[in-house]
Scaffold this active site. Sequence first.
Site, short mmCIF file in Angstrom:
data_model
loop_
_atom_site.label_atom_id
_atom_site.label_comp_id
_atom_site.label_asym_id
_atom_site.label_seq_id
_atom_site.Cartn_x
_atom_site.Cartn_y
_atom_site.Cartn_z
N SER A 73 31.59 -25.04 -35.52
CA SER A 73 32.20 -24.53 -34.13
C SER A 73 32.20 -25.68 -33.30
CB SER A 73 31.53 -23.24 -33.46
OG SER A 73 31.93 -23.26 -32.30
N TYR A 120 23.26 -19.65 -31.07
CA TYR A 120 24.52 -19.58 -31.82
C TYR A 120 25.14 -21.16 -32.04
CZ TYR A 120 29.69 -19.23 -32.90
OH TYR A 120 30.71 -19.40 -33.49
N1 NAP Z 1 36.76 -16.95 -33.01
C1 NAP Z 1 36.16 -18.14 -32.43
O1 NAP Z 1 36.57 -18.11 -31.25
C2 NAP Z 1 35.28 -19.05 -33.45
C3 NAP Z 1 35.26 -20.04 -32.75
C4 NAP Z 1 34.54 -21.08 -33.29
C5 NAP Z 1 33.94 -20.89 -34.83
N2 NAP Z 1 33.92 -19.42 -35.24
C6 NAP Z 1 33.44 -18.84 -36.52
O2 NAP Z 1 34.33 -18.69 -37.46
C7 NAP Z 1 33.79 -17.66 -38.29
C8 NAP Z 1 34.94 -16.38 -38.37
O3 NAP Z 1 34.59 -15.90 -37.22
P1 NAP Z 1 36.02 -15.00 -36.58
O4 NAP Z 1 36.25 -15.54 -35.40
O5 NAP Z 1 37.02 -15.03 -37.60
O6 NAP Z 1 35.31 -13.49 -36.58
P2 NAP Z 1 35.95 -12.02 -37.14
O7 NAP Z 1 37.12 -11.83 -36.68
O8 NAP Z 1 34.75 -11.25 -36.12
O9 NAP Z 1 35.53 -11.84 -38.60
C9 NAP Z 1 34.37 -12.00 -38.98
C10 NAP Z 1 34.25 -11.82 -40.30
O10 NAP Z 1 32.86 -11.83 -41.04
C11 NAP Z 1 32.45 -10.56 -41.77
N3 NAP Z 1 30.98 -10.58 -41.67
C12 NAP Z 1 30.20 -10.38 -40.34
N4 NAP Z 1 29.03 -10.29 -40.58
C13 NAP Z 1 28.74 -10.26 -41.93
C14 NAP Z 1 27.65 -10.29 -42.87
N5 NAP Z 1 26.44 -9.76 -42.45
N6 NAP Z 1 27.84 -10.25 -44.08
C15 NAP Z 1 29.11 -10.28 -44.67
N7 NAP Z 1 30.17 -10.55 -43.76
C16 NAP Z 1 29.97 -10.66 -42.61
C17 NAP Z 1 33.50 -9.65 -41.12
O11 NAP Z 1 33.35 -8.38 -41.90
P3 NAP Z 1 32.33 -7.12 -42.05
O12 NAP Z 1 32.14 -6.76 -40.55
O13 NAP Z 1 33.20 -6.25 -42.84
O14 NAP Z 1 31.37 -7.71 -42.80
C18 NAP Z 1 34.62 -10.42 -40.87
O15 NAP Z 1 35.28 -10.45 -42.11
C19 NAP Z 1 32.37 -17.37 -37.61
O16 NAP Z 1 31.43 -18.13 -38.57
C20 NAP Z 1 32.58 -17.68 -36.40
O17 NAP Z 1 31.08 -18.26 -35.84
C21 NAP Z 1 34.76 -18.62 -34.35
#
Ligand code: NAP
Length: 252
Positions: A138, A148
């Site tokens: 991130s 985080y």
């Molecule tokens: N969105 C942002 O602004 C942003 C910015 C920088 C970095 N990121 C990073 O990008 C990555 C993806 O985030 P996103 O924004 O796409 O979030 P999201 O839309 O909430 O998706 C999260 C995914 O992770 C899975 N997950 C969560 N906890 C889990 C666990 N304990 N075991 C297995 N799977 C799990 C969820 O599925 P289930 O709930 O079915 O398990 C879902 O498929 C993360 O690492 C986040 O930190 C996001």
Amino acid sequence: MTNVLITGATAGIGAEFARQVAARGDDVVLVARNVERLEEFGRELTDRYRIRAEILAADLTNRDDLARVEERLSDPMRPIDILFNNAGFGHTESFVGGDIDVEQELLDVLVTAVLRLTHAALPGMVVRGRGGVVNNSSVASFIAGGTYSAAKAWVRVFSESLHGPMAAKGVTVMALCPGYTHTEFHDRAGINKSAVQDWMWLDAPLVVSEALKDFSRGKAVSIPGAQYKALATAATYLPRPLVRRIGLASQK
Ligand SMILES: NC(=O)c1ccc[n+]([C@@H]2O[C@H](COP(=O)([O-])OP(=O)(O)OC[C@H]3O[C@@H](n4cnc5c(N)ncnc54)[C@H](OP(=O)(O)O)[C@@H]3O)[C@@H](O)[C@H]2O)c1
């Protein structure tokens, strides 16, 4: 034939990554907790792109589940060419007085799973002399914004440390550093999205297309979006006390 294993594949950046690699003809292994969502998404990808979508339900905070994903990654009969360590979540707990179990789960998913899954995937990739790992860090990794941000800094430094030695073996290890991206992340974490200014928002298709382009070029770090390239550069060169102040503001 390329095989791509994606953790957190059912929503947000992970689902978009699955769509974009499936669109170019790659087979996918989808990992997340919610089985119904996994099955439905797997069917959607198979129907639309005529690729093979394998479902692997696992909670990455659970060591037995994590071990099953490690086994899948190190199976020489069904090689995985690209691993996308993407699953993650955030929270709004303050550290003092907050729930230590939530903090532990954060470390389990953001750090331990990335460590173990990368460790399981790389030996086969090195033998084959191709493929690689994308670890979702991130832009928070550049500031001091709580646990985080500390976990994401670990992911970035870990990936950068592996980049040189693995590049020499024909394998790419890249840290992806997105900024605010429209996904389910903020609602799940209880983050107030209206406090984030419009110019700061990215869309998952852009984040993933830039990540795939940078990965194919063998980059060590991918920072999608001009605004975040500028912010990450500023955070790298600004005096650290100022970076700490930015980190404090980001936690409000
Ligand atoms: N969105 C942002 O602004 C942003 C910015 C920088 C970095 N990121 C990073 O990008 C990555 C993806 O985030 P996103 O924004 O796409 O979030 P999201 O839309 O909430 O998706 C999260 C995914 O992770 C899975 N997950 C969560 N906890 C889990 C666990 N304990 N075991 C297995 N799977 C799990 C969820 O599925 P289930 O709930 O079915 O398990 C879902 O498929 C993360 O690492 C986040 O930190 C996001």
